[in-house]
Design a protein around this motif. Structure first.
Motif, short mmCIF file in Angstrom:
data_model
loop_
_atom_site.label_atom_id
_atom_site.label_comp_id
_atom_site.label_asym_id
_atom_site.label_seq_id
_atom_site.Cartn_x
_atom_site.Cartn_y
_atom_site.Cartn_z
N ILE A 88 51.31 8.85 20.41
CA ILE A 88 50.52 8.29 19.30
C ILE A 88 49.42 9.27 18.90
O ILE A 88 49.19 9.52 17.70
N ASN A 89 48.75 9.85 19.89
CA ASN A 89 47.68 10.80 19.60
C ASN A 89 48.21 12.08 18.97
O ASN A 89 47.55 12.67 18.11
N GLN A 90 49.40 12.51 19.40
CA GLN A 90 50.01 13.69 18.79
C GLN A 90 50.27 13.46 17.31
O GLN A 90 49.97 14.31 16.47
N VAL A 91 50.85 12.31 17.00
CA VAL A 91 51.17 11.98 15.61
C VAL A 91 49.89 11.78 14.81
O VAL A 91 49.77 12.28 13.68
N ARG A 92 48.94 11.07 15.39
CA ARG A 92 47.69 10.79 14.69
C ARG A 92 46.96 12.09 14.33
O ARG A 92 46.43 12.24 13.24
N THR A 93 46.95 13.04 15.26
CA THR A 93 46.29 14.32 15.01
C THR A 93 47.02 15.11 13.92
O THR A 93 46.39 15.78 13.09
N ASN A 94 48.35 15.02 13.90
CA ASN A 94 49.11 15.71 12.86
C ASN A 94 48.82 15.12 11.48
O ASN A 94 48.76 15.85 10.48
N LEU A 95 48.66 13.80 11.41
CA LEU A 95 48.43 13.14 10.13
C LEU A 95 46.99 13.29 9.65
O LEU A 95 46.72 13.15 8.45
N ASP A 96 46.08 13.55 10.56
CA ASP A 96 44.67 13.77 10.20
C ASP A 96 44.51 15.23 9.77
O ASP A 96 44.57 16.15 10.60
N GLU A 97 44.32 15.47 8.47
CA GLU A 97 44.30 16.83 7.94
C GLU A 97 43.24 17.70 8.61
O GLU A 97 43.48 18.88 8.89
N ASN A 98 42.07 17.14 8.85
CA ASN A 98 40.99 17.92 9.46
C ASN A 98 41.30 18.29 10.91
O ASN A 98 41.12 19.44 11.32
N LYS A 99 41.78 17.32 11.68
CA LYS A 99 42.10 17.59 13.08
C LYS A 99 43.29 18.55 13.20
O LYS A 99 43.30 19.42 14.06
N ARG A 100 44.28 18.36 12.34
CA ARG A 100 45.42 19.28 12.37
C ARG A 100 44.97 20.70 12.04
O ARG A 100 45.38 21.66 12.71
N LEU A 101 44.12 20.84 11.05
CA LEU A 101 43.64 22.16 10.66
C LEU A 101 42.86 22.81 11.79
O LEU A 101 43.00 24.01 12.04
N GLN A 102 42.05 22.03 12.49
CA GLN A 102 41.26 22.58 13.59
C GLN A 102 42.15 23.15 14.69
O GLN A 102 41.89 24.23 15.21
N LEU A 103 43.22 22.42 15.03
CA LEU A 103 44.14 22.93 16.05
C LEU A 103 44.91 24.14 15.53
O LEU A 103 45.10 25.12 16.26
N ALA A 104 45.34 24.08 14.28
CA ALA A 104 46.07 25.21 13.70
C ALA A 104 45.20 26.46 13.70
O ALA A 104 45.69 27.57 13.99
N GLN A 105 43.92 26.31 13.40
CA GLN A 105 43.01 27.44 13.43
C GLN A 105 42.90 28.04 14.82
O GLN A 105 42.82 29.26 14.98
N LYS A 106 42.94 27.18 15.84
CA LYS A 106 42.86 27.67 17.22
C LYS A 106 44.09 28.51 17.58
O LYS A 106 43.98 29.53 18.26
N PHE A 107 45.26 28.07 17.12
CA PHE A 107 46.48 28.84 17.41
C PHE A 107 46.43 30.22 16.75
O PHE A 107 46.78 31.23 17.38
N VAL A 108 45.98 30.27 15.50
CA VAL A 108 45.89 31.56 14.79
C VAL A 108 44.81 32.43 15.43
O VAL A 108 44.99 33.64 15.58
N LEU A 109 43.69 31.81 15.82
CA LEU A 109 42.62 32.57 16.46
C LEU A 109 43.09 33.17 17.78
O LEU A 109 42.85 34.35 18.06
#
Length: 329
Positions: A88-109
């Motif tokens: 549920i938390n995985q899906v919720r984070t994916n659907l939350d644009e801000n939280k998804r972006l924050q994780l995506a930024q960490k991967f690129v960083l």
């Protein structure tokens, strides 16, 4: 636990309490199933549902590659480590644009930091990579400023374009590598990148399997892009450490050369002996160990991937902010 890389053609089947590969000449090899992490198939192998059921029972993923060494797909056993709350938390984070972006930024960083580490290593060895280091450092400042994942992917692409432009100065032999070409790869370096990237995706999938993460829900890459898109996210961090450094070693130590490859209708591809040689080197590379700063014990490069899964889980469960793996040696 070990990974098995099977290159012989024949039949893969369950024999009592082992998995047996019977070659076309009648000789066979039994896999120690209780010590098997995953299996990679490179030969022309037939298998039946009895074998697959046994692999599923023993929780062993199976990765299949075709004649040219291209990844075909994986047999992913039914998940046994499941957590409804984490899903549920995985899906919720994916659907939350801000939280998804924050994780995506960490991967690129994380990927960018490790890319810089590689370039600075060769800068200290008098390679002409200063301009790429300067450009990538400037691009990294824009990572936290992005407002959408698509924009972030554009920055990530620019970082890799500059990174690859430095490779010709890193190699000690002429390779004709100018830029990344994928489908099909046009020279030995692009072929090595494609093959080893696929090996890294498969390794990430095997490590995700033993965690409670769902491999289809990702943050940097679109969930509709690939079936197991979370593998792509995690692999970005570890490709500079494993894939890129291994390629530099294979080429500069002349373990592979242009004679190790063939040009055909499917582009440039590795000879059978080369696939065997590169796969062995990849497995040995994943077995390398370092003294972990936090755990204060030696861990293998492969285990670093599993630790990254656990770090991501802690973030998704709200326990600890995810910080990407960064090469420190």
């Amino acid at each position: 636990m070990e990974s098995y890389y099977l290159f012989s053609s024949g039949k893969l089947e369950r024999k009592d309490n082992v998995i047996r590969l019977t070659r076309q000449d009648g000789k066979f090899k039994d896999l120690k199933i209780e010590l098997t992490r995953d299996i990679y198939l490179f030969g022309e192998v037939s298998l039946n549902t009895k074998c697959l059921n046994y692999l599923a029972q023993k929780k062993i993923p199976l990765h299949v590659f075709n004649y040219y060494g291209n990844y075909s797909g994986s047999f992913y056993p039914r998940e046994c480590n499941v957590s409804g709350e984490l899903l549920i938390n995985q899906v919720r984070t994916n659907l939350d644009e801000n939280k998804r972006l924050q994780l995506a930024q960490k991967f690129v960083l994380g990927a960018s930091q490790n890319i810089l580490r590689n370039l600075k290593y060769y800068q200290r060895r008098k390679r002409n990579v200063s301009e790429q280091i300067k450009t990538i450092t400037a691009l990294m400042k824009d990572i936290d400023r992005t407002s959408a994942v698509d924009v972030l992917m554009g920055i990530e692409g620019e970082i890799h374009r500059n990174y690859y432009s430095a490779w010709e100065d890193i190699f000690e032999q002429k390779t004709d590598f100018i830029s990344r070409v994928r489908r099909p790869p046009d020279n030995m370096i692009n072929t090595l990148i494609s093959f080893l990237n696929m090996m890294m995706y498969s390794s990430c999938l095997s490590e995700i399997y033993v965690s409670q993460l769902n491999p289809t829900i990702s943050y940097l890459h679109s969930v509709s892009e690939r079936r197991f898109s979370l593998c792509l996210d995690l692999s970005e961090i570890f490709k500079p450490l494993v894939v890129d450094r291994l390629i530099f070693s294979l080429v500069n130590k002349k373990i592979v050369s242009k004679d190790s490859f063939e040009q055909g209708s499917n582009g440039c591809y590795m000879k059978k002996a080369t696939i065997l040689k590169v796969t062995k080197a990849y497995d040995e590379y994943l077995r390398k160990t370092i003294m972990h700063r936090t755990l204060r014990r030696k861990v293998s490069y492969r285990h670093l991937i599993r630790l990254e899964c656990y770090k991501l889980i802690k973030d998704l469960m709200g326990e600890q902010e995810y910080m990407p793996f960064k090469i420190w040696w």
